[in-house]
Each structure stands twice: as C-alpha cells, then as structure tokens.
Scaffold this motif. Structure first.
Motif, mmCIF file in Angstrom:
data_model
loop_
_atom_site.group_PDB
_atom_site.id
_atom_site.type_symbol
_atom_site.label_atom_id
_atom_site.label_comp_id
_atom_site.label_asym_id
_atom_site.label_seq_id
_atom_site.Cartn_x
_atom_site.Cartn_y
_atom_site.Cartn_z
ATOM 1 N N VAL A 1 9.169 17.555 109.112
ATOM 2 C CA VAL A 1 9.730 18.349 108.046
ATOM 3 C C VAL A 1 11.426 17.974 108.022
ATOM 4 O O VAL A 1 11.825 17.966 106.836
ATOM 5 C CB VAL A 1 9.453 19.990 108.626
ATOM 6 C CG1 VAL A 1 10.394 20.828 107.739
ATOM 7 C CG2 VAL A 1 8.186 20.212 108.564
ATOM 8 N N MET B 1 4.443 25.865 117.314
ATOM 9 C CA MET B 1 5.088 25.381 115.877
ATOM 10 C C MET B 1 5.527 26.367 115.276
ATOM 11 O O MET B 1 6.951 26.546 114.898
ATOM 12 C CB MET B 1 3.924 24.451 114.995
ATOM 13 C CG MET B 1 4.201 24.164 113.858
ATOM 14 S SD MET B 1 2.955 23.723 112.937
ATOM 15 C CE MET B 1 2.092 22.589 113.886
ATOM 16 N N GLN B 2 4.704 27.647 115.125
ATOM 17 C CA GLN B 2 5.184 28.587 114.307
ATOM 18 C C GLN B 2 6.454 29.467 115.144
ATOM 19 O O GLN B 2 7.236 30.056 114.524
ATOM 20 C CB GLN B 2 4.187 29.679 114.067
ATOM 21 C CG GLN B 2 3.037 29.158 113.139
ATOM 22 C CD GLN B 2 1.779 29.845 113.205
ATOM 23 O OE1 GLN B 2 1.867 30.850 113.963
ATOM 24 N NE2 GLN B 2 0.710 29.347 112.593
ATOM 25 N N ALA B 3 6.465 29.263 116.268
ATOM 26 C CA ALA B 3 7.518 29.922 117.342
ATOM 27 C C ALA B 3 8.822 29.119 117.146
ATOM 28 O O ALA B 3 9.868 29.752 117.065
ATOM 29 C CB ALA B 3 7.026 30.155 118.645
ATOM 30 N N LYS B 4 8.769 27.816 116.959
ATOM 31 C CA LYS B 4 9.918 26.973 117.174
ATOM 32 C C LYS B 4 10.697 26.374 115.624
ATOM 33 O O LYS B 4 11.653 26.031 115.747
ATOM 34 C CB LYS B 4 9.685 25.696 118.012
ATOM 35 C CG LYS B 4 9.350 26.248 119.446
ATOM 36 C CD LYS B 4 10.175 25.787 120.605
ATOM 37 C CE LYS B 4 9.723 26.404 121.855
ATOM 38 N NZ LYS B 4 8.570 26.018 122.308
ATOM 39 N N ILE B 5 9.507 26.342 114.669
ATOM 40 C CA ILE B 5 10.144 25.798 113.316
ATOM 41 C C ILE B 5 10.805 26.940 112.539
ATOM 42 O O ILE B 5 9.989 27.995 112.513
ATOM 43 C CB ILE B 5 9.172 25.179 112.828
ATOM 44 C CG1 ILE B 5 8.310 24.001 113.546
ATOM 45 C CG2 ILE B 5 9.337 24.512 111.540
ATOM 46 C CD1 ILE B 5 9.134 22.840 113.746
ATOM 47 N N ASP B 6 11.884 26.903 112.348
ATOM 48 C CA ASP B 6 12.469 28.138 111.534
ATOM 49 C C ASP B 6 12.393 27.737 109.966
ATOM 50 O O ASP B 6 12.821 26.442 109.522
ATOM 51 C CB ASP B 6 14.051 27.919 112.136
ATOM 52 C CG ASP B 6 14.631 29.475 111.510
ATOM 53 O OD1 ASP B 6 14.272 30.454 111.833
ATOM 54 O OD2 ASP B 6 15.672 29.290 110.722
ATOM 55 N N PHE B 7 12.450 28.796 109.324
ATOM 56 C CA PHE B 7 12.303 28.449 107.981
ATOM 57 C C PHE B 7 13.298 27.973 107.299
ATOM 58 O O PHE B 7 13.330 26.924 106.543
ATOM 59 C CB PHE B 7 11.641 29.846 107.147
ATOM 60 C CG PHE B 7 11.617 29.850 105.660
ATOM 61 C CD1 PHE B 7 10.632 29.247 105.318
ATOM 62 C CD2 PHE B 7 12.450 30.446 104.779
ATOM 63 C CE1 PHE B 7 10.292 29.249 103.877
ATOM 64 C CE2 PHE B 7 12.165 30.133 103.702
ATOM 65 C CZ PHE B 7 11.260 29.488 102.987
ATOM 66 N N LEU C 1 12.876 23.897 107.311
ATOM 67 C CA LEU C 1 12.258 23.734 106.110
ATOM 68 C C LEU C 1 13.152 23.716 105.049
ATOM 69 O O LEU C 1 12.868 22.641 104.195
ATOM 70 C CB LEU C 1 11.108 25.074 105.690
ATOM 71 C CG LEU C 1 9.692 24.634 106.310
ATOM 72 C CD1 LEU C 1 9.007 25.777 105.867
ATOM 73 C CD2 LEU C 1 9.307 23.293 105.656
#
Lengths: 259, 155
Positions: free
Chosen positions: A95, A188-194, A198
C-alpha cells in the motif's frame, strides 16, 4: 578552444528550454481541463486505452508481487518467530510503496509509451497541424482527455494492484505457509492506518499519474517529427518517467512518512 | 452504437473494479474495518489486563483454534477489560469452570487466548461468562518483579 564551453552552454540552454516548454504544455493542459466536460466520450476512450488495457499486466504483476513478498517475508519473519506479522509486512509494503511505484512503472511502459508514440506520429504525419488548420486546439482535443484519463486511471490501477497483492500474499502466507488466517488479517487491520497508509499511498499514486502522463504527452508533443525522432521520444518517455517516479517517490515518502 | 456501448461497459467495469479494490483495502485491510463473522456463539471473559490482545486474535483450546476474539472493551465500573470470544458453533462442550489465559505466541509474537477446560458437567452457552481468567503477562512487569526479587535476595 571555447567550443566545448559553448557546447555545454547550448546543452544546458536546450534542456532548460525543454523544461520550460514542458511546463507551458502542462499549464495549457490544466487550463483546458474543462474541455472534457463538453466531450466526456473522449475521456472514456482514453480511460479505456490507459486503464482497461493495463488491467491485465497490473493485476498479474500485483498477484505475483504479493505472493513473492509473502514468501520472502515469511522466510525472514519466521526466524524471529514473528510470522504472524506477515500480513502487516505484505500490506504495508504494497500500500505504501510497491502499489503506487510498480503500477506507475508498468503504466509508463504499457500506456505511456503508447501515448508518446501516438502523439509523436500524429505530429510526424501533420495531423496536429491539420487540427490547428481547422481551428481545433490539439492540446484541448487530443492531450487533455489523455492526460485526465491517465491521472484518473493511475490510482484505480494502484488500488487494484495492492488489493490483488494482498490476496496473493494471503494465498501464499495462509494457504501455503500456514500462517494463521486471523493473525494475517487482524495484525494487518490493527497496524495499517487508513489515513497514514492508504490515503498517502493513493496520493502518491495520483502524483505519479500526473507525472507519467505529463512526460508521455510532452515527449510525444515535442518530438522531432521523423520516424527516428518518434522512436527516440518513446524510449525517452519510458526512461524519464521511470526515473522521475522513483525520485519523486523518495521525496514523497520523506514528506509523508518522515516524522 | 454497439461498439460505443462496449467501450462504456469496459470503462465502467474498470472504474468499478478500482473502487471495489479501494473499498476492500479500506474495509478489509486498514483499521476502518469492523467486520465480525456472525457464526458461532459468544462468551464473555473479564481480565485485569489484556496486554496487546487484538480483535480477531485466535482463541485456542489444547493449542487448536476454536474461535476468535470478537471485541475488547473497557468496563468503566470495575476497571476491567471485557473480552467477548466467538467460539465455533461445533464446539458446544466447554465446561463452565474453564480457565481463560492470555498467552503470547513466541517471545514477541501475537497474543491469543488459551482456554483450559475444567471438570464441571455444566456447559457454557451463548452469552455466558468465563469466571476464571488470568491476565496477560506484561514483559516489563515480569522483568521488574524479577529485578525486585534479585535485589531482595542480595540485600
């Protein structure tokens, strides 16, 4: 005696002139952006040429890049007993960096070269002059839809690249290497920030879209109107786009993720 | 006319694909996601400290995954963390004196919940609470305790 100095000066002046013409062309394109509102069909055609026709190469590349990332990442992470973090590693790489950059390189090769060759040939066969004779502005009629098509297609293609890559990483990581499925997604969901990851990735991709299309259009528009000139411009378009994308990527990364 | 329609169709598909990919990234990959699978049944467990337990972390029994963490929230009255566990519907024989521990996979790995079955004949049902829990081991606390003990021995 002074000849080499003069040659150097001429080189620099030519480069500066090209740079100036390039920016003037970009300005003319930006000023003409309203034109596509009157003829949206031209934009759809270019989005087809640049976006739809690049789908295959972008999708397949994304899949394999994701799968390779998972394989390589697993090898290193499992040495630290952190194979659960595979999802984070694959996704963050895709990303933040690989999605925008590799997509831009692929589009420069797949669509940018085609744009340069097309416009270069139009110039060589005097179609552009013909348009001007008919009081049709070639910048607005030919360049603007192509520019906008490239700029709009790039983030969409990058998103597809990243999404397919994450799935590829999932197939290899969870399916083949036995990483826990929940850990793959939850970490992934915990560490990737929107916003941080993104949105910044998509902004990068938008910037690459502008740069790649602009270079391709300018190289075509500014070509020496011979078959040799067109071939040289096409090469230059790909090389320059790749170099500028990689350089710009460093600058944007430093600005976005620096602190 | 048909050609034009084809073109529009392809471009439309491309744009839709791109948006779907973006949506997938936003909802499934980033922290915007709030997805919970609706299968299985829910159990509650209260912990004094959950460490860095994450939603969707595995719930295991005898080392085999039997469910996932559904949510982690804070109870402001008791100052405890309330974790709800979604257990697979096929695992319907968890005794009501089961012990819930928070373990760490590997030294620095992800935290998960390990269940140790008790001996009761009463089984836990949807919405029940696991009474016996043990908090996560926080590495800093353990090191602190260790140093404290060592200091006590030598002094």
């Amino acid at each position: 005696m002074l000849d080499p100095l003069a040659r150097l000066g001429r080189r620099v002046l030519e480069a500066l002139e090209r740079l100036g013409r390039g920016h003037l062309l970009l300005l003319a394109i930006l000023l003409g952006l309203g034109e596509v509102l009157r003829r949206p069909r031209l934009l759809w055609e270019q989005m087809f040429n640049i976006g739809v026709l690049s789908l295959l190469i972008v999708g397949v590349s994304g899949l394999f890049v994701g799968m390779v990332l998972a394989l390589q990442g697993y090898y290193v992470l499992s040495q630290f007993g952190a194979a659960e973090s595979l999802g984070v590693m694959v996704t963050a790489s895709l990303v933040r960096e690989l999605g925008p950059v590799v997509t831009a390189l692929l589009v420069a090769g797949r669509a940018g070269s085609a744009l340069t060759a097309e416009i270069g040939l139009m110039k060589a066969t005097e179609q552009l002059s013909g348009l001007e004779m008919m009081a049709v502005d070639p910048v607005r009629r030919i360049l603007v839809p192509r520019f906008l098509g490239g700029v709009l297609s790039m983030p969409l293609l990058a998103a597809i690249f990243s999404a397919v890559g994450v799935l590829g990483g999932y197939f290899v990581g969870v399916g083949l290497l036995g990483v826990d499925e929940g850990a793959y997604w939850s970490q992934m969901q915990a560490k990737i920030d929107f916003d941080e990851d993104l949105v910044n990735g998509m902004l990068k991709s938008l910037a690459f879209g502008v740069v790649v299309t602009w270079i391709a259009l300018f190289q075509g528009y500014d070509t020496v109107p011979t078959s040799e000139g067109v071939s040289r411009s096409t090469t230059r378009s790909v090389v320059q786009a790749a170099l500028v994308v990689l350089g710009l990527d460093f600058v944007l990364t430093a600005l976005m993720f620096g602190d | 006319m048909a050609k034009r329609r084809n073109l529009e169709l392809m471009v439309g598909t491309f744009v839709a694909l791109g948006l779907v990919a973006l949506f997938f990234l936003a909802m499934h990959v980033s922290n915007l996601s709030l997805n919970t699978s609706g299968e299985g049944y829910l159990l509650q467990a209260r912990f004094a400290n959950v460490g860095s337990l994450k939603v969707r972390a595995p719930v295991t029994m005898a080392g085999v995954r039997i469910g996932r963490v559904d949510s982690v929230r804070f109870d402001k009255d008791t100052y405890e963390a309330v974790v709800s566990l979604r257990i697979d519907a096929t695992i319907d024989s968890i005794p009501d004196d089961t012990f819930a521990n928070i373990f760490t996979s590997g030294l620095l790995g992800e935290q998960y919940i390990g269940l140790e079955p008790g001996g009761s004949t009463e089984m836990l049902r949807d919405g029940d609470e696991i009474v016996h829990t043990q908090s996560a081991l926080v590495l800093e606390q353990m090191i602190g305790q260790f140093l404290f003990q060592k200091a006590g021995e030598s002094g």
